[in-house]
Write a protein that holds these residues in place. Structure first.
Motif, mmCIF file in Angstrom:
data_model
loop_
_atom_site.group_PDB
_atom_site.id
_atom_site.type_symbol
_atom_site.label_atom_id
_atom_site.label_comp_id
_atom_site.label_asym_id
_atom_site.label_seq_id
_atom_site.Cartn_x
_atom_site.Cartn_y
_atom_site.Cartn_z
ATOM 1 N N ALA A 56 0.854 -1.193 0.000
ATOM 2 C CA ALA A 56 0.000 0.000 0.000
ATOM 3 C C ALA A 56 0.890 1.243 0.000
ATOM 4 C CB ALA A 56 -0.926 -0.018 1.205
ATOM 5 N N LYS A 57 1.346 1.621 -1.178
ATOM 6 C CA LYS A 57 2.339 2.689 -1.324
ATOM 7 C C LYS A 57 1.836 4.033 -0.819
ATOM 8 C CE LYS A 57 5.104 5.067 -4.851
ATOM 9 N NZ LYS A 57 5.397 5.177 -6.307
ATOM 10 N N ASN A 58 0.638 4.414 -1.214
ATOM 11 C CA ASN A 58 0.123 5.732 -0.841
ATOM 12 C C ASN A 58 -0.205 5.808 0.648
ATOM 13 O OD1 ASN A 58 0.285 6.506 -3.564
ATOM 14 N ND2 ASN A 58 -1.776 5.741 -3.978
ATOM 15 N N LEU A 59 -0.786 4.741 1.174
ATOM 16 C CA LEU A 59 -1.081 4.684 2.609
ATOM 17 C C LEU A 59 0.213 4.708 3.407
ATOM 18 C CD1 LEU A 59 -3.623 4.307 4.508
ATOM 19 C CD2 LEU A 59 -2.956 1.900 4.619
ATOM 20 N N SER A 60 1.197 3.971 2.935
ATOM 21 C CA SER A 60 2.502 3.939 3.612
ATOM 22 C C SER A 60 3.152 5.318 3.626
ATOM 23 C CB SER A 60 3.424 2.933 2.924
ATOM 24 O OG SER A 60 2.925 1.622 3.036
ATOM 25 N N SER A 61 3.061 6.036 2.513
ATOM 26 C CA SER A 61 3.651 7.375 2.428
ATOM 27 C C SER A 61 2.997 8.328 3.417
ATOM 28 C CB SER A 61 3.500 7.933 1.006
ATOM 29 O OG SER A 61 4.252 7.172 0.087
ATOM 30 N N LYS A 62 1.694 8.162 3.611
ATOM 31 C CA LYS A 62 0.961 9.048 4.527
ATOM 32 C C LYS A 62 1.489 8.945 5.948
ATOM 33 C CE LYS A 62 -3.721 10.123 6.197
ATOM 34 N NZ LYS A 62 -3.696 11.557 5.819
ATOM 35 N N VAL A 63 1.925 7.743 6.339
ATOM 36 C CA VAL A 63 2.379 7.537 7.722
ATOM 37 C C VAL A 63 3.883 7.293 7.812
ATOM 38 C CG1 VAL A 63 0.145 6.716 8.529
ATOM 39 C CG2 VAL A 63 1.773 5.061 7.574
ATOM 40 N N ASN A 64 4.571 7.468 6.681
ATOM 41 C CA ASN A 64 6.024 7.250 6.638
ATOM 42 C C ASN A 64 6.377 5.838 7.102
ATOM 43 O OD1 ASN A 64 8.731 7.947 6.151
ATOM 44 N ND2 ASN A 64 9.045 8.555 8.298
ATOM 45 N N GLY A 65 5.634 4.850 6.567
ATOM 46 C CA GLY A 65 5.858 3.465 6.976
ATOM 47 C C GLY A 65 5.890 2.518 5.798
ATOM 48 N N ASN A 66 5.781 1.224 6.110
ATOM 49 C CA ASN A 66 5.800 0.176 5.087
ATOM 50 C C ASN A 66 4.674 -0.801 5.384
ATOM 51 O OD1 ASN A 66 8.506 0.656 3.551
ATOM 52 N ND2 ASN A 66 9.045 0.788 5.724
ATOM 53 N N ILE A 67 3.517 -0.574 4.774
ATOM 54 C CA ILE A 67 2.327 -1.357 5.055
ATOM 55 C C ILE A 67 1.948 -2.209 3.845
ATOM 56 C CG2 ILE A 67 -0.116 -1.275 5.656
ATOM 57 C CD1 ILE A 67 0.419 1.375 7.103
ATOM 58 N N TYR A 68 1.847 -3.507 4.092
ATOM 59 C CA TYR A 68 1.443 -4.464 3.073
ATOM 60 C C TYR A 68 0.092 -5.064 3.467
ATOM 61 C CZ TYR A 68 6.413 -4.399 1.686
ATOM 62 O OH TYR A 68 7.676 -4.016 1.275
ATOM 63 N N LYS A 78 -1.110 3.554 12.952
ATOM 64 C CA LYS A 78 -0.559 4.089 14.203
ATOM 65 C C LYS A 78 0.816 3.482 14.487
ATOM 66 C CE LYS A 78 -4.078 3.003 16.879
ATOM 67 N NZ LYS A 78 -4.916 2.866 18.100
ATOM 68 N N TYR A 79 0.913 2.177 14.306
ATOM 69 C CA TYR A 79 2.157 1.458 14.582
ATOM 70 C C TYR A 79 3.268 1.936 13.645
ATOM 71 C CZ TYR A 79 5.276 -2.539 15.432
ATOM 72 O OH TYR A 79 6.353 -3.341 15.755
ATOM 73 N N ALA A 80 2.928 2.134 12.379
ATOM 74 C CA ALA A 80 3.921 2.526 11.379
ATOM 75 C C ALA A 80 4.547 3.879 11.691
ATOM 76 C CB ALA A 80 3.278 2.550 9.993
ATOM 77 N N LYS A 81 3.774 4.788 12.273
ATOM 78 C CA LYS A 81 4.300 6.113 12.604
ATOM 79 C C LYS A 81 5.433 6.033 13.626
ATOM 80 C CE LYS A 81 -0.022 8.590 11.645
ATOM 81 N NZ LYS A 81 -1.161 9.343 12.243
ATOM 82 N N GLU A 82 5.421 5.000 14.466
ATOM 83 C CA GLU A 82 6.441 4.846 15.501
ATOM 84 C C GLU A 82 7.500 3.800 15.136
ATOM 85 O OE1 GLU A 82 4.434 3.962 19.120
ATOM 86 O OE2 GLU A 82 3.255 5.813 19.131
ATOM 87 N N HIS A 83 7.262 3.060 14.038
ATOM 88 C CA HIS A 83 8.199 2.007 13.614
ATOM 89 C C HIS A 83 8.385 2.093 12.101
ATOM 90 C CE1 HIS A 83 6.240 0.614 17.350
ATOM 91 N NE2 HIS A 83 7.392 0.054 17.638
ATOM 92 N N SER A 84 8.942 3.194 11.660
ATOM 93 C CA SER A 84 9.002 3.483 10.223
ATOM 94 C C SER A 84 9.866 2.505 9.434
ATOM 95 C CB SER A 84 9.508 4.906 10.000
ATOM 96 O OG SER A 84 10.812 5.069 10.556
ATOM 97 N N ASN A 85 10.777 1.825 10.108
ATOM 98 C CA ASN A 85 11.670 0.899 9.393
ATOM 99 C C ASN A 85 11.119 -0.521 9.315
ATOM 100 O OD1 ASN A 85 13.655 2.881 8.932
ATOM 101 N ND2 ASN A 85 14.510 2.574 10.989
ATOM 102 N N GLU A 86 10.014 -0.791 10.009
ATOM 103 C CA GLU A 86 9.475 -2.142 10.042
ATOM 104 C C GLU A 86 8.487 -2.397 8.897
ATOM 105 O OE1 GLU A 86 8.027 -3.623 13.727
ATOM 106 O OE2 GLU A 86 9.612 -2.692 14.917
ATOM 107 N N ALA A 87 8.521 -3.609 8.386
ATOM 108 C CA ALA A 87 7.566 -4.042 7.372
ATOM 109 C C ALA A 87 6.349 -4.637 8.075
ATOM 110 C CB ALA A 87 8.196 -5.077 6.449
ATOM 111 N N ILE A 88 5.182 -4.060 7.802
ATOM 112 C CA ILE A 88 3.946 -4.440 8.490
ATOM 113 C C ILE A 88 3.024 -5.147 7.505
ATOM 114 C CG2 ILE A 88 1.924 -3.565 9.709
ATOM 115 C CD1 ILE A 88 3.704 -1.041 10.331
ATOM 116 N N LEU A 89 2.557 -6.320 7.881
ATOM 117 C CA LEU A 89 1.618 -7.073 7.046
ATOM 118 C C LEU A 89 0.265 -7.105 7.722
ATOM 119 C CD1 LEU A 89 0.944 -8.886 4.614
ATOM 120 C CD2 LEU A 89 1.841 -10.841 5.920
#
Length: 400
Positions: free
Chosen positions: A71-83, A368-379
């Motif tokens: 989810a590239k756009n969602l990830s960009s919004k929170v500065n994370g890596n969300i799959y 929420k999690y991605a905002k505090e763990h920007s380097n982690e890959a979240i599934l």
């Protein structure tokens, strides 16, 4: 050298216990039919013809495997890596068909003529009605009167598919009452019917059986994620009510060094009746035939619950979730109604994916999690699509 047993091989034990949670607390008249189901499942789960037929159904009818999407756009919004594991693309629009087709196939092997079940948001009901149509079985779905009004698109789908809808009109008229009603109906005709429980709850063997049927989500996701990124995700998350989609995706990662977060609905407050967060606020107790963690009122009865997601407003949780949390293998995430609504619209507008309100809870927590763990890959287990929720959303939470 003898191969070490995996977690899935070890739990539950032969009596259906995950530690002290699980078991079978049922009236004597149900002991024989549930024993029959357990014996049949133990046999068929190792039977080539059964497994081959199920594999063919999943590939040619359900459209599995479902993809993983970054989810590239969602990830960009929170500065994370969300799959996202896209169970919304599974036939009927949710993960529920994974176990419904398998339970209906089990019913066919047992010579049953009718499927009986409860449903909250209607996704399990639609999936079971679909499976019944596929196998030529009768289908009876029990649904709370409140949920019938809220999730009416799914009620219509069930009726088109040939299911009989039985309103649960007692108590809060939601998911718990639908389960009560379905159990009563099943008691009247165990000879010809199979109670196709819709989550990793209920008496043994259903928590194990539904987990095993749903584990296809996790094992697909594990292989797909590694192929896509060259590693495993750092964190996997899913919403929980009973917890079938969560156990499905968690299954493949329990023995790995991957963080697992079960996201509970914190609703609109921390008082009884304002949430459905069983692990957060509950205590040990028996309900609907199994021992787990449940929400109780002052008299010790199942407490009234609330969630904007009809599929997760349940006053208990699957016994395996209770066990995994008790040993520290899983952690709890919380998501309020407001956060779920925001995630519903964020995913819709940023990615063109309208999620089920239940699934939106996991998306909200991942953000929420991605905002505090920007380097982690979240599934995230995106357990279902939101077609069923769109009328409710535009009426109650209008688009800006």
């Amino acid at each position: 050298m003898q191969k070490q047993k995996t977690y899935l091989d070890s739990f539950p034990d032969n009596n259906g216990y995950f530690g002290k949670f699980g078991g079978s607390f049922i009236p004597p008249e149900l002991e024989k039919p549930f024993l029959q189901i357990n014996e049949a499942y133990n046999k068929l789960s190792k039977d080539f013809n059964f497994l081959n037929e199920l594999k063919s159904i999943r590939k040619h009818y359900q459209g599995r495997p479902t993809p993983i999407y970054f989810a590239k756009n969602l990830s960009s919004k929170v500065n994370g890596n969300i799959y996202l594991k896209r169970e919304d693309l599974n036939h009927t629009g949710a993960h529920k068909l994974n176990h419904c087709m398998a339970e209906a196939l089990l019913a066919k092997y047992l010579g049953k003529k009718k499927l009986i079940a409860e449903t909250g948001a209607g996704q399990h009901g639609v999936a079971l009605a679909t499976a019944a149509a596929y196998f030529g079985l009768e289908c009876e779905i029990h649904m709370g009167e409140v949920d019938i009004k809220k999730e009416y698109p799914n009620v219509t789908r069930m009726q088109i598919l040939g299911a009989k809808i039985v309103p649960a009109t007692h108590g809060l008229k939601t998911l718990k009452e639908a389960v009560d009603s379905a159990f009563e109906a099943y008691l009247k005709d165990t000879e010809n019917s199979l109670f196709a429980i819709g989550s990793v709850v209920g008496p043994h063997p259903f928590p194990k059986m539904v987990r095993d049927f749903q584990s296809v989500i996790g094992f697909e996701a594990k292989e797909q994620f590694f192929e896509m990124t060259g590693k495993l995700p750092d964190m996997v998350t899913a919403c929980v009510g009973g917890g079938s989609n969560a156990m499905g995706i968690f299954s493949a990662f329990i023995d790995e060094s991957v963080k697992l977060y079960a996201v509970e609905p914190s609703g609109k407050g921390d008082k009884i009746g304002e949430h459905s967060a069983s692990l957060t606020y509950g205590e040990e107790g028996v309900m609907h035939g199994f021992n787990s963690i449940m929400l109780r009122d002052e008299q010790g009865n199942p407490a009234p619950v609330h969630s904007i997601g009809s599929g997760i407003d349940y006053p208990s949780i699957g016994p395996e979730h209770a066990y995994l949390h008790s040993i520290g293998r899983t952690k709890i995430g919380l998501c309020s109604d407001k956060e779920a609504v925001e995630a519903f619209y964020n995913l819709s507008r940023l990615e063109g994916i309208i999620p089920a309100l239940e699934s939106a809870h996991a998306v909200a927590f991942a953000m929420k999690y991605a905002k505090e763990h920007s380097n982690e890959a979240i599934l995230v287990s995106l357990s279902g699509r939101g077609d069923k929720d769109i009328d409710f959303m535009v009426e109650n939470y209008p688009i800006d």
